[in-house]
Design an enzyme around this catalytic site. Structure first.
Site, PDB file in Angstrom:
ATOM      1  CE  LYS A  18     -13.162 -15.353 -16.993  1.00 43.73           C
ATOM      2  NZ  LYS A  18     -11.949 -16.167 -16.834  1.00 43.73           N
ATOM      3  CG  ASP A 145     -13.703 -14.791 -21.111  1.00 38.89           C
ATOM      4  OD1 ASP A 145     -14.028 -15.948 -21.439  1.00 38.89           O
ATOM      5  OD2 ASP A 145     -12.590 -14.497 -20.642  1.00 38.89           O
TER       6      ASP A 145
HETATM    7  O1  C5P Z   1     -11.420 -14.149 -27.190  1.00 41.65           O
HETATM    8  P1  C5P Z   1     -10.404 -13.344 -26.471  1.00 41.65           P
HETATM    9  O2  C5P Z   1      -9.972 -12.131 -27.238  1.00 41.65           O
HETATM   10  O3  C5P Z   1     -10.761 -13.024 -25.069  1.00 41.65           O
HETATM   11  O4  C5P Z   1      -9.128 -14.277 -26.385  1.00 41.65           O
HETATM   12  C1  C5P Z   1      -7.842 -13.787 -26.098  1.00 41.65           C
HETATM   13  C2  C5P Z   1      -6.809 -14.806 -26.511  1.00 41.65           C
HETATM   14  O5  C5P Z   1      -6.874 -15.961 -25.660  1.00 41.65           O
HETATM   15  C3  C5P Z   1      -6.973 -15.351 -27.907  1.00 41.65           C
HETATM   16  O6  C5P Z   1      -6.347 -14.541 -28.858  1.00 41.65           O
HETATM   17  C4  C5P Z   1      -6.305 -16.718 -27.804  1.00 41.65           C
HETATM   18  O7  C5P Z   1      -4.892 -16.593 -27.870  1.00 41.65           O
HETATM   19  C5  C5P Z   1      -6.652 -17.146 -26.389  1.00 41.65           C
HETATM   20  N1  C5P Z   1      -7.868 -17.997 -26.343  1.00 41.65           N
HETATM   21  C6  C5P Z   1      -7.809 -19.297 -26.825  1.00 41.65           C
HETATM   22  N2  C5P Z   1      -8.914 -20.072 -26.782  1.00 41.65           N
HETATM   23  C7  C5P Z   1     -10.071 -19.623 -26.249  1.00 41.65           C
HETATM   24  C8  C5P Z   1     -10.152 -18.304 -25.755  1.00 41.65           C
HETATM   25  C9  C5P Z   1      -9.021 -17.510 -25.806  1.00 41.65           C
HETATM   26  O8  C5P Z   1      -6.761 -19.736 -27.302  1.00 41.65           O
HETATM   27  N3  C5P Z   1     -11.133 -20.403 -26.204  1.00 41.65           N
END
Ligand code: C5P
Length: 313
Positions: A18, A145
């Site tokens: 993406k 994601d």
């Molecule tokens: O959800 P995911 O594990 O992909 O997110 C990785 C990191 O990215 C999270 O631990 C956070 O630090 C950051 N993040 C965030 N806000 C979001 C998505 C991700 O701060 N909406």
């Protein structure tokens, strides 16, 4: 009397990368995530994920990024497979093979894509037919994601990115991606974004009408001028050469350029297929971009490619 049960020997799923056409980042929430208003767009760079029954749980990565992907219990595809087994009340390990073409830690949601693919592949392998709502629940538990990798197309993401609504688009867009050597850590980029905005009032995230209108019209010039990413300055701050790369791409003919998600991959938009080819050649000729990939979008989300059926009497 024999019962006849259909068993799949393996299931193979193709899943896209993406790019965020817009990424509006709100203040950090109490759970540590940032509220987002984003427009996800699935592009034709794919990982292919195969699951097959095995003695033990395991992951094998094939392709150019083999040594950059963790294959221990932290692997998101492995965690996804275990979640599906739990949901189906199964204790049957699988071996996951990831044929990887999506850049690792590149801001293109490669790890999330593999997790989405593993959800769909295990569901097919075990014939569970989990509902879409259940798959979405598992996806949201794995990462922000993962839901979009299931869905594909072009969609608005809200919440922390996991709540999706489809967006009306026309036509196909032609992209060129400049892949950097070495990834960027997503949490580090969000932290840097917070640091750069310290002391400033951060507005609630929102998507722009200009982007929605551009996507409806199908005009790549309008789309190029509506691209925006609140994480871009943070990615530039952590990786200064990226700023010059975006500028260089626009100078040599891209309609627009933007850091993809948390970077460091940079997405350039071209007017058409021929423009994308010219741009890819010109970017490669700069000599500063280790890898250039062309892709089109939108494309479909994770879906089963093949499966072999056998009869188990
Ligand atoms: O959800 P995911 O594990 O992909 O997110 C990785 C990191 O990215 C999270 O631990 C956070 O630090 C950051 N993040 C965030 N806000 C979001 C998505 C991700 O701060 N909406």
């Amino acid at each position: 009397m024999n019962t006849v049960r259909e068993v799949r020997r393996h299931a193979t799923v193709r899943v896209p990368a993406k790019v965020n056409l817009e990424l509006s980042v709100g203040p950090r929430r109490s759970d540590g995530y940032h509220g987002l208003a984003t427009v996800f767009h699935a592009v034709s760079i794919y990982d292919i994920v195969t699951v097959e029954p095995a003695r033990d749980w395991g992951v094998v990565v094939e392709g150019p990024y083999t040594d950059q992907v963790p294959v221990d219990e932290s692997n998101l595809a492995l965690r996804a497979a275990r979640l599906v087994a739990e949901a189906g009340e199964l204790e049957t390990p699988v071996r996951i093979t990831i044929d990887k073409d999506i850049p690792v830690a590149g801001g293109m949601a490669g790890g999330s894509a593999d997790a989405a693919a593993a959800l769909v592949a295990c569901d097919a392998l075990w014939g569970l037919e989990l509902s879409r709502a259940r798959l979405d629940e598992l996806a949201a538990a794995l990462g922000s994601d993962v839901n979009f990798a299931l869905t594909g197309g072009t969609a608005i993401g809200s919440g922390r990115g996991e709540e999706l609504a489809p967006v009306l688009t026309s036509g196909t867009y032609h992209w060129v991606f400049a892949v950097s050597e070495g990834g960027l850590s997503t949490p580090a980029v969000y932290d840097e974004c917070d640091r750069l905005r310290e002391g400033r009032r951060v507005r609630p995230p929102e998507t722009s009408d200009a982007l929605m209108a551009a996507l409806r019209s199908g005009d790549p010039h309008s789309l190029a001028s509506a691209l925006s990413n609140d994480l871009q300055e943070a990615a530039f701050s952590l990786r200064p050469p990226l700023r010059e790369l975006v500028e260089a791409g626009i100078e040599i003919g891209a309609l627009g350029g933007i850091v993809s998600g948390s970077g460091p991959t940079v997405a350039f938009l071209a007017a058409d297929a021929e423009g994308a080819l010219d741009l890819a050649v010109a970017l490669a000729a700069l000599g500063t971009v280790p890898e250039v990939k062309r892709a089109t979008g939108p494309v479909h989300g994770a879906h089963v490619l093949t499966h072999e059926m056998t009869r188990d009497h």
